[in-house]
Scaffold this motif. Structure first.
Motif, short mmCIF file in Angstrom:
data_model
loop_
_atom_site.label_atom_id
_atom_site.label_comp_id
_atom_site.label_asym_id
_atom_site.label_seq_id
_atom_site.Cartn_x
_atom_site.Cartn_y
_atom_site.Cartn_z
N THR A 79 1.03 -1.06 -0.45
CA THR A 79 -0.11 -0.40 0.32
C THR A 79 0.66 1.02 -0.12
OG1 THR A 79 -1.71 0.76 1.25
CG2 THR A 79 -0.06 -0.07 2.65
N GLU A 110 -7.32 -4.12 3.64
CA GLU A 110 -8.56 -2.47 3.51
C GLU A 110 -9.01 -1.90 4.93
OE1 GLU A 110 -9.63 -2.41 -0.41
OE2 GLU A 110 -7.79 -2.32 -0.85
N VAL A 130 -4.57 -1.52 -1.08
CA VAL A 130 -3.86 -2.68 -1.63
C VAL A 130 -3.88 -3.47 -2.64
CG1 VAL A 130 -3.31 -4.35 0.08
CG2 VAL A 130 -4.00 -2.52 0.82
#
Length: 561
Positions: A79, A110, A130
């Motif tokens: 991320t 997430e 992500v």
């Protein structure tokens, strides 16, 4: 880490340019310690088990890693901060909230960011989506971009590539054990744990090719009573049991796997890993590779918590099956029966009435190609063959599947793989951390390395660098120094300072030449000091090389001198 850097064990790579995260160089003491660890590992497998050792290429073509699964599956979740753009390994950001965050999906990660208010560690900004990040370093083989290659992410693939050669070398017999040491490469997203997570790292790997129907091991009785601390995936508490009990209670899947878990424990303890801070953790079902039959990680308790340093896995037939499928190469093993057996089987037969008129001069080659196939090769009623380099797709009127009785003398099987895979750098660091001892009251540091792996075995000093003491000490240092016993001469500073330097370097013993060595009732003798007890004894100088050799090998104890 400050001590290890100061004493020449490890240094950050490219330090004068600010360094690169996840990259380290080995200094003189570190290089020797690392090599000594390899010298403990190699006799366990090459000497005791009779395995063979190879050395394969570091760069491989794309096709290899497509077949192995690395191209599609060898990825971590990444991320990026939406504000400053800093990259983070997503599962590491939530590891304090979940037991196995590396098994979580992109969506779950997430949602975890939102639930636990996880922000950018650099600027506090919001984290973005992500996604997968492949960890292989990509390159081109030759000029241009026509042949894509990758730096190997593990040494194992080079062994699988050479299975045919190794199988013939072993006279087409199983089991076949193959060893390899060397560097591997993983483009880690955000390495933040020193030598535990490196982008360029050293491995000591073994691939044991074994009959899937016979996973016993001939030396198992010798290992059966070795005691293991295990953390099975059926509970959250460790259990202590012997290797034999682990197999009998089906905690570990089979004898061969259990034997090499025991071997791994012996290796690590001999190198200096504290057995009280060592356990073997079984992979959780959702953590284990889909093709693996069983997998155990040797974990050491470090300052950052329990950390994997070695893996021992039963990989099943995955590796050779995939490479056989993708390369079209036969990577099987022929198992001969004690006596021929009559069996019924389905076989593909050419329809001679159609083949002859259709293919005329090529009819025999087409027939041979058809009958080399199996029913499993038929897809949607069609059979694909290759004749003289030409690929042909045949309709069902060209062949038949018939049931036949045949006497066969054996069958071909795909060998399974037992893999003890050691992270050499992780073992190296664990040995250093477990050996580190600091006395706050005395402000004194000792590195209690096992003599077998200590980079310097003995320090040799003159009490003072004058009156001929230094000459005698240098001669003694040369006499003691061998390929096995590295000796280090030091005449700088007070004798206590020299002892302290050797203690920080992990040197087990120090020999001092003093005035009694030169004259008097004790002429021809020297003092020898033990690092761990600081006890000193007097020995004959001429006996020093043999005594040091015996102390290293364990034939003699310091207390018996």
């Amino acid at each position: 880490m400050a001590l290890f850097k100061r004493r020449g064990f490890i240094w950050p790579s490219y330090d004068i340019y600010g360094g690169v995260a996840g990259m380290y160089d080995y200094g003189p003491l570190g290089f020797s310690l690392r090599n000594n660890i390899v010298d403990v590992w190699r006799p366990l497998y090459k000497g005791r088990e009779g395995f063979v050792e190879i050395d394969s290429e570091y760069v491989g073509p794309r096709e290899v890693f497509k077949a192995s699964g690395h191209l599609d599956k060898f990825a971590d979740k990444i991320t990026y901060c939406t504000k400053c753009g800093a990259p983070f390994r997503a599962d590491h950001l939530v590891k304090e909230y979940y037991d196995n965050p590396d098994t979580m999906t992109e969506k779950e990660l997430e949602e975890a960011f939102e639930k636990h208010n996880v922000k950018c560690l650099t600027c506090g900004g919001k984290l973005g989506p992500v996604e997968d990040f492949n960890l292989m370093f990509r390159t081109n083989i030759g000029p241009g971009t026509s042949r894509v290659g990758y730096l190997r992410p593990e040494t194992a693939q080079g062994i699988f590539m050479n299975f045919q050669n190794l199988y013939r070398y072993n006279r087409e017999k199983l089991p076949l054990g193959v060893m390899q040491t060397g560097r591997s490469y993983r483009n880690e997203i955000a390495p933040r744990q020193g030598m535990i997570r490196m982008r360029e790292f050293n491995q000591m790997e073994v691939e044991l090719f074994i009959d899937p129907e016979d996973k016993t091991w001939p030396r198992f009785p010798e290992m059966a009573d070795e005691v293991l601390t295990l953390l099975p995936n059926t509970g959250s508490e460790t259990v202590t049991m012997t290797v034999r009990e682990a197999v009998e209670k089906k905690v570990i899947a089979n004898e061969a796997l259990a034997y090499f878990v025991g071997t791994t424990k012996q290796l690590l303890v001999r190198c200096g890993v504290d057995p009280a801070r060592l356990r073997f953790r079984q992979h959780m079902p959702d953590e284990m590779a889909h093709y693996a039959n069983d997998c155990w990680d040797a974990e050491a308790l470090l300052s950052i918590g329990w950390t994997e340093i070695t893996g021992v896995a039963d990989r099943g037939a995955w590796d050779l099956s995939r490479h056989g499928q993708f390369s079209g190469t036969d990577l099987s093993h022929f198992v001969k029966y004690d006596e021929p057996r009559e069996v019924e089987m389905d076989k593909v037969k050419a329809n001679y009435k159609v083949i002859g008129p259709t293919f005329k001069g090529k009819a025999k080659a087409v027939t041979d190609a058809i009958e080399a196939k199996t029913p499993a090769d038929i897809v949607d009623g069609k059979l694909t063959i290759t004749v003289d380099g030409e690929e042909m797709v045949l309709d069902s009127d060209k062949f038949n599947v018939v049931r036949v009785k045949e006497k066969i003398s054996g069958e071909r099987i795909i060998p399974n793989v037992i893999e003890p895979s050691c992270g050499l750098d992780r073992i190296f660091y664990t040995v250093l951390e477990h050996a580190y001892s600091y006395d706050e009251k005395e402000d004194y540091t000792v590195l209690r390395l096992n003599p077998e792996v200590a980079p310097i075995k003995v320090g040799v000093f003159p009490l003072m660098a004058k009156d001929g003491l230094d000459t005698v000490a240098r001669e003694l240092c040369e006499a003691v120094h061998t390929h096995r016993a590295e000796a280090y001469y030091d005449d700088a500073g007070q004798i206590g300072r020299r002892y302290a330097r050797m203690d920080e370097a992990g040197t087990p013993w120090c020999i001092t030449v003093d005035y009694d060595t030169l004259d008097g009732d004790k002429k021809g003798t020297v003092t020898i000091r033990d690092r761990d007890t600081t006890e000193q004894k007097r020995i004959r100088m001429d006996d020093a090389p043999a005594i040091i050799d015996d102390l290293i090998s364990g034939k003699r104890k310091f207390s018996d001198l």
